[in-house]
Design an enzyme around this catalytic site. Structure first.
Site, PDB file in Angstrom:
ATOM      1  N   GLY A 104       0.775  -1.240   0.000  1.00 50.25           N
ATOM      2  CA  GLY A 104       0.000   0.000   0.000  1.00 50.25           C
ATOM      3  C   GLY A 104       0.804   1.286   0.000  1.00 50.25           C
ATOM      4  CD  GLU A 142       1.456   0.315   7.160  1.00 51.12           C
ATOM      5  OE1 GLU A 142       1.000   0.550   6.025  1.00 51.12           O
ATOM      6  OE2 GLU A 142       1.236  -0.742   7.769  1.00 51.12           O
ATOM      7  CG  ASP A 143      -1.239   1.836   3.185  1.00 53.14           C
ATOM      8  OD1 ASP A 143      -0.988   1.503   4.364  1.00 53.14           O
ATOM      9  OD2 ASP A 143      -1.811   1.066   2.387  1.00 53.14           O
ATOM     10  CG  ASP A 202      -8.441   0.506  10.062  1.00 58.25           C
ATOM     11  OD1 ASP A 202      -9.106   1.152  10.874  1.00 58.25           O
ATOM     12  OD2 ASP A 202      -8.969  -0.267   9.242  1.00 58.25           O
ATOM     13  CE  LYS A 204      -9.982   4.029   7.429  1.00 65.26           C
ATOM     14  NZ  LYS A 204     -10.481   2.713   6.953  1.00 65.26           N
ATOM     15  CG  PHE A 241     -12.596   0.659   2.568  1.00 64.72           C
ATOM     16  CD1 PHE A 241     -11.730  -0.072   3.370  1.00 64.72           C
ATOM     17  CD2 PHE A 241     -12.496   0.532   1.189  1.00 64.72           C
ATOM     18  CE1 PHE A 241     -10.780  -0.917   2.801  1.00 64.72           C
ATOM     19  CE2 PHE A 241     -11.556  -0.305   0.615  1.00 64.72           C
ATOM     20  CZ  PHE A 241     -10.699  -1.025   1.423  1.00 64.72           C
ATOM     21  CB  ILE A 242      -9.993   5.943   1.591  1.00 64.68           C
ATOM     22  CG1 ILE A 242      -8.784   5.534   2.447  1.00 64.68           C
ATOM     23  CG2 ILE A 242     -10.899   6.891   2.363  1.00 64.68           C
ATOM     24  CD1 ILE A 242      -7.829   6.689   2.766  1.00 64.68           C
ATOM     25  CG  ASP A 268      -5.843  -3.154  -1.972  1.00 57.89           C
ATOM     26  OD1 ASP A 268      -5.337  -2.760  -0.891  1.00 57.89           O
ATOM     27  OD2 ASP A 268      -6.268  -4.310  -2.136  1.00 57.89           O
ATOM     28  NE  ARG A 319      -2.356  -2.851  -4.035  1.00 55.43           N
ATOM     29  CZ  ARG A 319      -2.433  -2.966  -2.708  1.00 55.43           C
ATOM     30  NH1 ARG A 319      -2.291  -1.904  -1.946  1.00 55.43           N
ATOM     31  NH2 ARG A 319      -2.671  -4.128  -2.149  1.00 55.43           N
TER      32      ARG A 319
HETATM   33  P1  IMP Z   1      -4.489  -2.027  10.650  1.00 57.15           P
HETATM   34  O1  IMP Z   1      -3.646  -3.244  10.882  1.00 57.15           O
HETATM   35  O2  IMP Z   1      -5.923  -2.230  11.108  1.00 57.15           O
HETATM   36  O3  IMP Z   1      -3.912  -0.757  11.207  1.00 57.15           O
HETATM   37  O4  IMP Z   1      -4.665  -1.856   9.099  1.00 57.15           O
HETATM   38  C1  IMP Z   1      -3.635  -1.464   8.324  1.00 57.15           C
HETATM   39  C2  IMP Z   1      -3.767  -1.946   6.899  1.00 57.15           C
HETATM   40  O5  IMP Z   1      -5.128  -2.230   6.506  1.00 57.15           O
HETATM   41  C3  IMP Z   1      -3.310  -0.853   5.991  1.00 57.15           C
HETATM   42  O6  IMP Z   1      -1.918  -0.931   5.775  1.00 57.15           O
HETATM   43  C4  IMP Z   1      -4.116  -1.108   4.751  1.00 57.15           C
HETATM   44  O7  IMP Z   1      -3.458  -2.047   3.933  1.00 57.15           O
HETATM   45  C5  IMP Z   1      -5.398  -1.688   5.238  1.00 57.15           C
HETATM   46  N1  IMP Z   1      -6.458  -0.655   5.355  1.00 57.15           N
HETATM   47  C6  IMP Z   1      -6.945  -0.089   6.476  1.00 57.15           C
HETATM   48  N2  IMP Z   1      -7.887   0.834   6.202  1.00 57.15           N
HETATM   49  C7  IMP Z   1      -7.986   0.871   4.842  1.00 57.15           C
HETATM   50  C8  IMP Z   1      -8.792   1.648   3.918  1.00 57.15           C
HETATM   51  O8  IMP Z   1      -9.604   2.516   4.275  1.00 57.15           O
HETATM   52  N3  IMP Z   1      -8.592   1.392   2.604  1.00 57.15           N
HETATM   53  C9  IMP Z   1      -7.711   0.463   2.142  1.00 57.15           C
HETATM   54  N4  IMP Z   1      -6.941  -0.281   2.955  1.00 57.15           N
HETATM   55  C10 IMP Z   1      -7.084  -0.077   4.304  1.00 57.15           C
HETATM   56 MG    MG Z   2      -0.769  -1.557   4.103  1.00 53.73          MG
END
Ligand code: IMP
Ligand code: MG
Length: 175
Positions: A46, A99-100, A103, A131, A152-153, A159, A165
């Site tokens: 990402g 990181e992108d 969450d 977020k 969700f974006i 993606d 992407r």
């Molecule tokens: P986390 O482990 O819950 O912090 O999620 C992190 C990963 O989930 C990110 O690196 C993304 O790959 C994916 N992700 C979380 N939110 C989104 C979103 O809104 N759109 C797309 N991918 C997301």
């Molecule tokens: Mg990611």
């Protein structure tokens, strides 16, 4: 409006708005790394677009590296992250994990548990998006571009099931 697989997305952030934010982050990081040569470590997949632009806007010496999480489906099909490739070369370096989006922070916890076993000189965390309503960890996030609502974006590296992407701007799931 765009459609990816079965879902419709609407515009959320323009290319220009993204670049403004990325440039601001690059300059902020540069202020903190005046006498250092940071290694930007992109978390694939990402972060690749953000990483690329972040480096283009970075006004000093820097290096790049990548890491990739490997998840095993296993019998419980949790898809839990088990190992990370690409950390060996970072010993002694000042790294910035790129990181992108952050969450829940679960991915970040896994990454850090592995980074902490290496001999990096220092590490910080940069993410284009966060977020805050969902983030539940104590880990300090050093460089955050934009805090966004829990929607969700896609686009700019992010993606939905593999698609989106390549979009140069960000779209959000239609309400
Ligand atoms: P986390 O482990 O819950 O912090 O999620 C992190 C990963 O989930 C990110 O690196 C993304 O790959 C994916 N992700 C979380 N939110 C989104 C979103 O809104 N759109 C797309 N991918 C997301
Ligand atoms: Mg990611």
């Amino acid at each position: 409006m765009i459609k990816l697989h079965d879902l419709e997305f609407e515009p959320f952030l323009s290319e220009e708005a993204i670049q403004t934010e990325v440039k601001r982050l690059a300059e902020t990081i540069f202020e903190d790394y005046q006498n250092k040569k940071p290694v930007f470590v992109g978390v694939l997949n990402g972060a690749f677009m953000f990483l690329s632009d972040l480096m283009k806007h970075y006004p000093g010496d820097c290096e790049v590296s990548f890491m990739r999480l490997q998840s095993y489906e296993g019998t419980e099909s949790t898809g839990k992250v088990k190992s990370i490739y690409g950390l060996e070369e970072l010993n002694g370096k000042d790294i910035i994990l790129v990181e992108d989006i952050i969450d829940t922070g679960n991915t970040l916890v896994e990454i850090l548990s592995q980074v902490q076993q290496t001999k990096v000189n220092s590490y910080k965390i940069a993410s284009l998006f966060q977020k805050p309503d969902v983030y539940s960890k104590d880990i300090q996030l050093d460089y955050i571009g934009l805090e966004i609502p829990n929607r969700f974006i896609v686009g700019y590296g992010l993606d939905y099931n593999g698609l989106g992407r390549n979009l140069p701007e960000i779209y959000q799931l239609k309400a």
